[in-house]
Design a protein around this motif. Structure first.
Motif, PDB file in Angstrom:
ATOM      1  N   PRO A 102       0.810  -1.226   0.000  1.00  0.00           N
ATOM      2  CA  PRO A 102       0.000   0.000   0.000  1.00  0.00           C
ATOM      3  C   PRO A 102       0.841   1.273   0.000  1.00  0.00           C
ATOM      4  O   PRO A 102       0.447   2.279  -0.605  1.00  0.00           O
ATOM      5  CB  PRO A 102      -0.830  -0.118   1.274  1.00  0.00           C
ATOM      6  N   ARG A 103       1.979   1.246   0.685  1.00  0.00           N
ATOM      7  CA  ARG A 103       2.828   2.435   0.716  1.00  0.00           C
ATOM      8  C   ARG A 103       3.384   2.735  -0.670  1.00  0.00           C
ATOM      9  O   ARG A 103       3.383   3.905  -1.112  1.00  0.00           O
ATOM     10  CB  ARG A 103       3.972   2.229   1.716  1.00  0.00           C
ATOM     11  N   VAL A 104       3.824   1.711  -1.363  1.00  0.00           N
ATOM     12  CA  VAL A 104       4.364   1.900  -2.710  1.00  0.00           C
ATOM     13  C   VAL A 104       3.271   2.333  -3.669  1.00  0.00           C
ATOM     14  O   VAL A 104       3.459   3.257  -4.476  1.00  0.00           O
ATOM     15  CB  VAL A 104       5.044   0.613  -3.212  1.00  0.00           C
ATOM     16  N   MET A 105       2.119   1.707  -3.586  1.00  0.00           N
ATOM     17  CA  MET A 105       1.020   2.057  -4.487  1.00  0.00           C
ATOM     18  C   MET A 105       0.570   3.500  -4.281  1.00  0.00           C
ATOM     19  O   MET A 105       0.316   4.231  -5.249  1.00  0.00           O
ATOM     20  CB  MET A 105      -0.147   1.089  -4.277  1.00  0.00           C
ATOM     21  N   ALA A 106       0.496   3.933  -3.023  1.00  0.00           N
ATOM     22  CA  ALA A 106       0.088   5.312  -2.736  1.00  0.00           C
ATOM     23  C   ALA A 106       1.133   6.299  -3.254  1.00  0.00           C
ATOM     24  O   ALA A 106       0.786   7.362  -3.794  1.00  0.00           O
ATOM     25  CB  ALA A 106      -0.122   5.486  -1.239  1.00  0.00           C
TER      26      ALA A 106
END
Length: 428
Positions: free
Chosen positions: A321-325
């Motif tokens: 989720p951190r990378v996608m955001a």
């Protein structure tokens, strides 16, 4: 347009200079025609360029003597099959080398004038941390190895082009300011020539985004698009702007520094010393800092950018989720900055290079949506984000193309063969 011989001037010296200049221009005219059209006869060249047939035959004799064209056979035309000798661009013995030095790598791309790729490689190197002296030594080392490869392939180096992420005084071959490298007033061409030694080839320097834009315009995903913008996707972000089929340089040659457009007055400090520049939102360093802060630039040795991007891609594939955001946020800022460029230049395409291209599948949807929301002309602007297929090699390819143009513009710099008799070369 035809290059006609002017009336003879009064002074003998001026006449000689004028004749030499006219001959160079006519030789270049013939070479450009062959590059664009492929093989054709001398009479076809005369008809297309407006030059006299005798002039074309004489020019062709010189180009054959310099090894820049070659005979490719006999063409037959008309009912009686009249023969015509066809010629084509050659230059397989003429080598050109394009190089790029960026924050975290040195790249080389060498070809011959006929277009064969003879050397292509990229070496990870922390130019940001090493300073100009050690960086130039590394660039010189990689360039010398590439020149040796060209020579071993039978191509004599005609020149070296260097792409640099910063403001470049092209006429002097000097870097005025490269904020992400920490360079100011660096006579790069002179210094690199000294590193290479032996006067092996002249050195030319230009901005990396300008050269990448030329590479895209001549052979990329938006080839031939007369109005386009190319964006480098590096630690820094630069832009090459093509307007009406020509590179836009500006009054002093410093146009295209789009990464330093102020987009967030409360944002982070940029390498240029200002706050809130666009590259602090969309540059590779900004993405790495948001997506994988433990691997941020400055916390250890700088790996090749391909490795950085591979880590981000793995995070996306795993649904981190951190990378996608982080990637989605970069996409939105990419669209915001892109909308400014569309409002200013009304390009038909914004070509994404470097890491932008590698992550285009995730970056383009939010970027395109934001661009269309913010562009004042709305859908009427008809501008699309496109992913470059040249990747991190676009600038070094463009640097090689810069040398090719130099050769085409002055064929007399290649070889020293005397002009042969045209008695048996004239053809039809």
């Amino acid at each position: 347009m035809a290059q006609r011989r002017p009336a003879a001037p009064a002074g003998g010296g001026a006449q000689a200079v004028g004749h030499a200049s006219l001959r160079r221009a006519n030789l270049a005219l013939v070479l450009r025609h062959l590059r664009e059209e492929g093989s054709c006869s001398r009479s076809d060249i005369a008809d297309a360029t407006g030059l006299h047939r005798a002039t074309v035959s004489n020019l062709m004799a010189e180009l054959l003597g310099r090894g820049l064209v070659r005979e490719v056979g006999i063409e037959h035309i008309g009912a009686v099959g009249r023969p015509r000798r066809a010629v084509a661009l050659d230059g397989s013995h003429v080598g050109v080398l394009g190089t790029e030095i960026n924050v975290d790598y040195v790249a080389v791309y060498g070809t011959d004038l006929a277009g064969r790729v003879l050397v292509e490689r990229r070496v990870g190197f922390d130019a940001m941390g090493m300073g100009p002296d050690r960086s130039l030594k590394e660039l010189g080392r990689v360039a010398k190895e590439a020149l040796d490869d060209l020579t071993a392939s039978g191509a004599v180096p005609a020149g070296i082009g260097v792409a640099v992420p910063g403001l470049v005084d092209v006429a002097r071959g000097a870097v005025s300011f490269a904020p992400n490298l920490g360079w100011r007033d660096l006579p790069l061409a002179e210094r690199l020539q000294a590193e290479i030694g032996d006067g092996r080839a002249p050195v030319m320097v230009d901005n990396d985004a300008n050269l990448a834009a030329l590479a895209e315009f001549t052979g990329g995903v938006a080839a031939g698009t007369p109005d386009m913008v190319y964006l480098t996707g590096e630690v820094g972000v630069g832009g090459g702007i093509i307007v009406a089929g020509a590179l836009l340089r500006g009054a002093d040659g410093f146009s295209g520094e789009v990464g330093h457009m102020p987009v967030d007055p409360t944002g982070s400090r940029c390498g240029c010393g200002r706050v809130g520049c666009w590259e602090t939102k969309v540059g590779l360093a900004a993405l790495v800092s948001s997506a994988t802060p433990e691997r941020a630039y400055g916390l250890g040795p700088a790996p090749d950018p391909e490795e950085r991007v591979a880590e981000i891609a793995q995070g996306l594939a795993a649904g981190d989720p951190r990378v996608m955001a982080a990637v989605a946020e970069v996409g939105r800022w990419l669209g915001l900055g892109g909308s400014i460029l569309v409002n200013l230049f009304n390009p038909r395409a914004i070509v994404l290079g470097g890491y932008f291209a590698k992550l285009a599948e995730r970056l383009i949807p939010p970027a395109q949506a934001e661009l269309e929301r913010l562009v004042i002309a709305g859908p009427a602007a008809r501008c699309r984000f496109l992913a470059s297929g040249l990747g991190f090699g676009a600038a070094s390819r463009g640097a090689a193309s810069m040398v090719v143009e130099q050769v085409i513009n002055d064929p007399t710099a290649i070889g020293s063969a005397p002009i042969a008799s045209t008695t048996n070369l004239a053809g039809r």
